[in-house]
Design an enzyme around this catalytic site. Sequence first.
Site, PDB file in Angstrom:
ATOM      1  N   HIS A  63       5.262   6.321   3.724  1.00 41.63           N
ATOM      2  CA  HIS A  63       6.395   5.839   2.827  1.00 41.63           C
ATOM      3  C   HIS A  63       7.936   6.514   3.754  1.00 41.63           C
ATOM      4  CE1 HIS A  63       7.494   8.942   0.123  1.00 41.63           C
ATOM      5  NE2 HIS A  63       6.374   8.711  -0.027  1.00 41.63           N
ATOM      6  N   ARG A 114       8.319   2.788  -3.793  1.00 43.17           N
ATOM      7  CA  ARG A 114       8.238   3.339  -2.047  1.00 43.17           C
ATOM      8  C   ARG A 114       7.045   2.679  -0.661  1.00 43.17           C
ATOM      9  NH1 ARG A 114       6.894   7.269  -5.476  1.00 43.17           N
ATOM     10  NH2 ARG A 114       5.381   9.190  -5.075  1.00 43.17           N
ATOM     11  N   GLU A 141      -0.097   7.827  -4.828  1.00 44.24           N
ATOM     12  CA  GLU A 141       0.235   9.094  -4.971  1.00 44.24           C
ATOM     13  C   GLU A 141      -1.201  10.290  -5.788  1.00 44.24           C
ATOM     14  OE1 GLU A 141      -0.483  12.123  -2.796  1.00 44.24           O
ATOM     15  OE2 GLU A 141       2.226  11.829  -2.068  1.00 44.24           O
ATOM     16  N   HIS A 240       1.313   7.446   0.778  1.00 47.89           N
ATOM     17  CA  HIS A 240       1.442   8.828   0.512  1.00 47.89           C
ATOM     18  C   HIS A 240       1.163   9.649   1.407  1.00 47.89           C
ATOM     19  CE1 HIS A 240       3.390   6.142  -2.711  1.00 47.89           C
ATOM     20  NE2 HIS A 240       2.611   5.374  -3.143  1.00 47.89           N
TER      21      HIS A 240
END
Length: 312
Positions: A63, A114, A141, A240
């Site tokens: 991101h 995100r 993530e 991520h």
Amino acid sequence: MDTAVGRRRLREDIEGTQGQDMYQPECSSRLPFSVVVSSKSHSLSKVSPVGSMSKYKLVMLRHGEGAWNIENRFCSWVDQKLSIDGIKEAEMCGKHLKSLGFEFDLVFTSILSRSIQTAWLVMQELGQEWVPVQSSWRLNERHYGALIGLNRAELALNHGEDQVKIWRRSYDVAPPPIDETHPYYQIIHTDRRYSSCDIQKDTLPKSESLKQVLERLLPYWNDVIAPEIKKGKTVLISAHGNSTRALLKHLEGISDTDIVNISLPTGVPVLLELDENLHPVKPHVFLGDQEAIQAAIKKVEDQGKVKPTTEN
Ligand SMILES: O=C(O)[C@@H](COP(=O)(O)O)OP(=O)(O)O
């Protein structure tokens, strides 16, 4: 370092994060896109022999920059929106993919804002907002455990740069687990989004090594994403730094030791060309200006170093 001392320092580090706010930055550091260059600097055991036919294109993406990327704090499962620069990065990424003629059929994201926001902005720039998006916690993530919210440079000062590198980049070392006294435990572990995951809420991770990220990601890759690619769909994965590293490691056969030296910059698309068995036909490439990308990678690596003091 003595582990009792290490644990005490970590506790002090965690307590020091309480009351810190998020902020939106105003500065700008964009990556100009222009060329496409190979990023190979490690051995890749799964890459097919030279001459193998590329059948599918897979684009993966960390991101755009989030507020805690700028503050140099481990964000992990804390849900952060993109910073102003992060929005620009995602838009630039979409523009660049458009200039290269990418047409996506399916988009996958984590369930953190995100990565979703990045996917929206990319697809908007491409004029492909109608393309279906699927989100899963399995692309989240890495769960950074007790390190969540902590500043990497301060951790390096207190625990050493080598320890921070082990926590950030080693394959099978998990950071210390988060517990209920951690300032972000409740925010994360009572979040409604984790009530509808394909595992029980109380069995969600409390900390993860990269290996554990791969273990929770692989069923989603094998059962959901890979079959779509094999149907001929061009897929974008907006995820991520560490979930993308884990998938890259798996697809390219990057060794446990080589993966330590791979960091991904924000907002830069990573292209993998795959054969009919989803084996890469060549090493992944970062799409964009190679010099700017290398500088961005160095910046990510340097986040784990002690911040030099400025002399008056
Ligand atoms: O959790 C975080 O803060 C970063 C990764 O941190 P490092 O592994 O680079 O320390 O993840 P992302 O910004 O990709 O969601």
